[in-house]
Write a protein that holds these residues in place. Structure first.
Motif, mmCIF file in Angstrom:
data_model
loop_
_atom_site.group_PDB
_atom_site.id
_atom_site.type_symbol
_atom_site.label_atom_id
_atom_site.label_comp_id
_atom_site.label_asym_id
_atom_site.label_seq_id
_atom_site.Cartn_x
_atom_site.Cartn_y
_atom_site.Cartn_z
ATOM 1 N N VAL A 192 11.655 -13.628 4.542
ATOM 2 C CA VAL A 192 10.405 -14.383 4.753
ATOM 3 C C VAL A 192 10.927 -15.731 5.277
ATOM 4 C CG1 VAL A 192 8.438 -15.295 3.412
ATOM 5 C CG2 VAL A 192 9.203 -13.153 2.846
ATOM 6 N N LEU A 193 10.296 -15.987 6.374
ATOM 7 C CA LEU A 193 10.643 -17.442 6.936
ATOM 8 C C LEU A 193 9.839 -18.361 6.322
ATOM 9 C CD1 LEU A 193 11.230 -16.800 10.650
ATOM 10 C CD2 LEU A 193 12.751 -16.847 8.809
ATOM 11 N N LEU A 194 10.058 -19.740 5.952
ATOM 12 C CA LEU A 194 9.305 -20.937 5.623
ATOM 13 C C LEU A 194 9.501 -21.859 6.340
ATOM 14 C CD1 LEU A 194 9.367 -20.735 1.591
ATOM 15 C CD2 LEU A 194 7.469 -19.815 3.288
ATOM 16 N N TYR A 195 8.575 -23.070 6.659
ATOM 17 C CA TYR A 195 9.171 -24.258 7.242
ATOM 18 C C TYR A 195 10.032 -25.050 6.171
ATOM 19 C CZ TYR A 195 5.258 -24.147 10.622
ATOM 20 O OH TYR A 195 4.255 -23.843 11.811
ATOM 21 N N PRO A 196 11.113 -25.371 6.745
ATOM 22 C CA PRO A 196 12.466 -25.912 6.017
ATOM 23 C C PRO A 196 12.111 -26.978 5.148
ATOM 24 C CG PRO A 196 12.375 -26.793 8.399
ATOM 25 C CD PRO A 196 11.375 -25.655 8.218
ATOM 26 N N ALA A 216 11.737 -11.418 -2.640
ATOM 27 C CA ALA A 216 11.742 -11.948 -0.990
ATOM 28 C C ALA A 216 12.954 -12.738 -0.941
ATOM 29 C CB ALA A 216 10.485 -12.819 -0.630
ATOM 30 N N LEU A 217 13.550 -12.450 0.455
ATOM 31 C CA LEU A 217 14.745 -13.106 0.919
ATOM 32 C C LEU A 217 14.077 -14.349 1.724
ATOM 33 C CD1 LEU A 217 16.678 -9.840 2.234
ATOM 34 C CD2 LEU A 217 16.517 -10.927 -0.376
ATOM 35 N N VAL A 218 14.114 -15.443 1.344
ATOM 36 C CA VAL A 218 13.519 -16.637 1.704
ATOM 37 C C VAL A 218 14.466 -17.428 2.612
ATOM 38 C CG1 VAL A 218 12.087 -18.820 1.276
ATOM 39 C CG2 VAL A 218 11.918 -16.793 -0.276
ATOM 40 N N GLU A 219 14.151 -17.684 3.640
ATOM 41 C CA GLU A 219 14.901 -18.553 4.685
ATOM 42 C C GLU A 219 14.112 -19.556 5.283
ATOM 43 O OE1 GLU A 219 16.708 -16.059 7.659
ATOM 44 O OE2 GLU A 219 17.246 -14.515 6.474
ATOM 45 N N PHE A 241 6.203 -14.147 8.387
ATOM 46 C CA PHE A 241 6.406 -15.543 8.143
ATOM 47 C C PHE A 241 4.677 -15.824 7.602
ATOM 48 C CE2 PHE A 241 4.564 -19.571 10.061
ATOM 49 C CZ PHE A 241 5.088 -20.457 9.504
ATOM 50 N N PRO A 242 4.676 -16.430 6.617
ATOM 51 C CA PRO A 242 3.301 -16.648 5.636
ATOM 52 C C PRO A 242 2.801 -17.931 6.534
ATOM 53 C CG PRO A 242 5.027 -17.248 4.303
ATOM 54 C CD PRO A 242 5.708 -16.727 5.712
ATOM 55 N N ALA A 243 1.905 -17.858 7.447
ATOM 56 C CA ALA A 243 1.389 -18.733 8.191
ATOM 57 C C ALA A 243 0.042 -19.635 7.670
ATOM 58 C CB ALA A 243 0.795 -18.535 9.664
ATOM 59 N N VAL A 244 -0.080 -20.771 7.887
ATOM 60 C CA VAL A 244 -1.217 -21.564 7.897
ATOM 61 C C VAL A 244 -2.488 -21.039 8.279
ATOM 62 C CG1 VAL A 244 -2.516 -23.843 7.745
ATOM 63 C CG2 VAL A 244 -0.003 -23.892 7.428
ATOM 64 N N PRO A 245 -3.586 -20.528 7.403
ATOM 65 C CA PRO A 245 -4.604 -19.743 8.357
ATOM 66 C C PRO A 245 -5.126 -20.213 9.226
ATOM 67 C CG PRO A 245 -5.238 -20.424 5.884
ATOM 68 C CD PRO A 245 -3.750 -20.832 6.091
ATOM 69 N N TRP A 246 -5.795 -21.696 9.091
ATOM 70 C CA TRP A 246 -6.346 -22.171 10.274
ATOM 71 C C TRP A 246 -5.299 -22.617 11.481
ATOM 72 C CZ3 TRP A 246 -6.405 -24.107 5.098
ATOM 73 C CH2 TRP A 246 -5.524 -25.146 4.855
ATOM 74 N N GLU A 247 -4.163 -22.679 11.071
ATOM 75 C CA GLU A 247 -3.192 -22.724 12.283
ATOM 76 C C GLU A 247 -3.318 -21.594 13.174
ATOM 77 O OE1 GLU A 247 1.271 -24.322 13.109
ATOM 78 O OE2 GLU A 247 0.735 -23.378 11.228
ATOM 79 N N VAL A 248 -3.197 -20.261 12.406
ATOM 80 C CA VAL A 248 -3.329 -18.965 13.223
ATOM 81 C C VAL A 248 -4.561 -18.859 13.982
ATOM 82 C CG1 VAL A 248 -3.627 -16.387 12.890
ATOM 83 C CG2 VAL A 248 -1.947 -17.509 11.510
ATOM 84 N N ASP A 249 -5.699 -19.518 13.542
ATOM 85 C CA ASP A 249 -7.027 -19.181 14.128
ATOM 86 C C ASP A 249 -6.928 -20.324 15.585
ATOM 87 O OD1 ASP A 249 -7.980 -17.770 12.121
ATOM 88 O OD2 ASP A 249 -8.929 -19.451 11.146
ATOM 89 N N LEU A 250 -6.048 -21.406 15.491
ATOM 90 C CA LEU A 250 -5.928 -22.261 16.690
ATOM 91 C C LEU A 250 -5.065 -21.523 17.780
ATOM 92 C CD1 LEU A 250 -6.558 -25.016 17.413
ATOM 93 C CD2 LEU A 250 -4.219 -25.800 16.600
#
Length: 308
Positions: A192-196, A216-219, A241-250
């Protein structure tokens, strides 16, 4: 000709009935009738046809109606501007915001209300990552800021504008792509990727522990723009990647080629919060007015969400 006569003309044209128009304007029916007759004499026109069922506009009245609405609308705007001047609600505010917060329903609702309730206030937005926005706010370079942060800071006052489940971006063909909703337990042994941490320590420290506890294997991502993160997920074939929902909408649909954005339960580690912050020591009338509108709109939105 008086403004009240124009108001009475509009009320009678809207209701088609002297009694209802008088009730709307909080005067007696006879007083309303006298004022309408006086207006007709001053204009030299018959504005209404009186019938047993009520009233209706004459041809002359129908021609004048749009102009009366326009005049009264301008008067209303003038009064709003005057109230803004009297209360000190005129000028500009320097506001910060992450670029991807533009489509947040919380932010959009606040900005619509500010435009309606504080017409004399101009908002000048500057976009940056949340830690940079907080630094600029504390230095006095911004008056208020939206941010993807909620950490306690004694110098700042803040409240949550929107809190929403993340959208999990996964490669097409990945086992998670077939699930209707993703839970933390579904991420065991999944990269699982996250912003660092270095980019947004508070967000990383909020999301990483519960995801790691679920197996989860977080990186941290190597690149910090969403297109680059999506490309990393697409290229890997087994990373999510768990994305910001309103960012995906953009995003443009082509940006998700080969990927799918799945809903999540919004458990800890799988949700994002957008906050609004100001300096506690700032007593500016403009900041106070903006803050009050934002708090009120957010409270109404939360109450409606609770009912729904």
């Amino acid at each position: 000709m008086e403004l009240r006569q124009l108001k009475y003309f509009l009320a009678l044209s809207d209701t088609g009935n002297f009694a209802r128009a008088a009730e709307r304007e909080h005067i007696t029916q006879s007083a309303l009738s006298q004022q309408i007759s006086r207006l007709e004499r001053e204009l030299g026109l018959v504005l209404f046809e009186r019938t047993s069922r009520g009233t209706r506009l004459t041809e002359a009245g129908a021609v004048l109606l749009p102009q009366v609405r326009s005049v009264l609308g301008e008067v209303g705007r003038l009064r709003g501007e005057a109230r803004s001047l009297a209360r000190g609600h005129r000028g500009f505010l320097r506001a910060g915001s992450p670029t991807y917060a533009v489509l947040s329903e919380g932010r959009k609702g606040i900005m619509r209300a500010v435009a309606e309730q504080l017409p004399g206030v101009e908002i000048r937005f500057e976009n940056a990552w949340s830690p940079q926005l907080f630094q600029r706010l504390k230095k006095g370079e911004l008056d208020v800021t939206f941010a993807m942060l909620g950490a306690a800071d004694p110098d700042l006052e803040m409240f949550c504008v929107q809190d929403s489940p993340a959208r999990l971006v996964v490669p097409e063909g990945h086992p998670l792509a077939a699930l209707p909703v993703i839970r933390p337990g579904d991420l065991a042994d999944v990269r699982v990727l996250l912003y660092p941490h270095g980019l947004n320590a508070w967000m990383f420290e909020t999301m990483a522990p519960p995801l790691s506890a679920a197996g989860a294997l977080v990186e941290g991502v190597r690149e910090t723009t969403l297109p680059a993160v999506l490309e990393e997920v697409r290229r890997s074939g087994d990373t999510v990647f768990p994305a910001v929902p309103w960012e995906v909408d953009l995003l443009h649909p082509d940006a998700l080629s080969g990927l799918t954005a799945r809903p999540t339960t919004g458990d800890p580690g799988l949700r994002y919060s957008l906050w609004l912050a100001r300096r506690r020591a700032d007593t500016s009338p403009l900041v106070e007015a903006f803050w009050t509108v934002a708090r009120d709109v957010t409270a109404v939105r939360r109450a409606q969400g609770a009912r729904d």
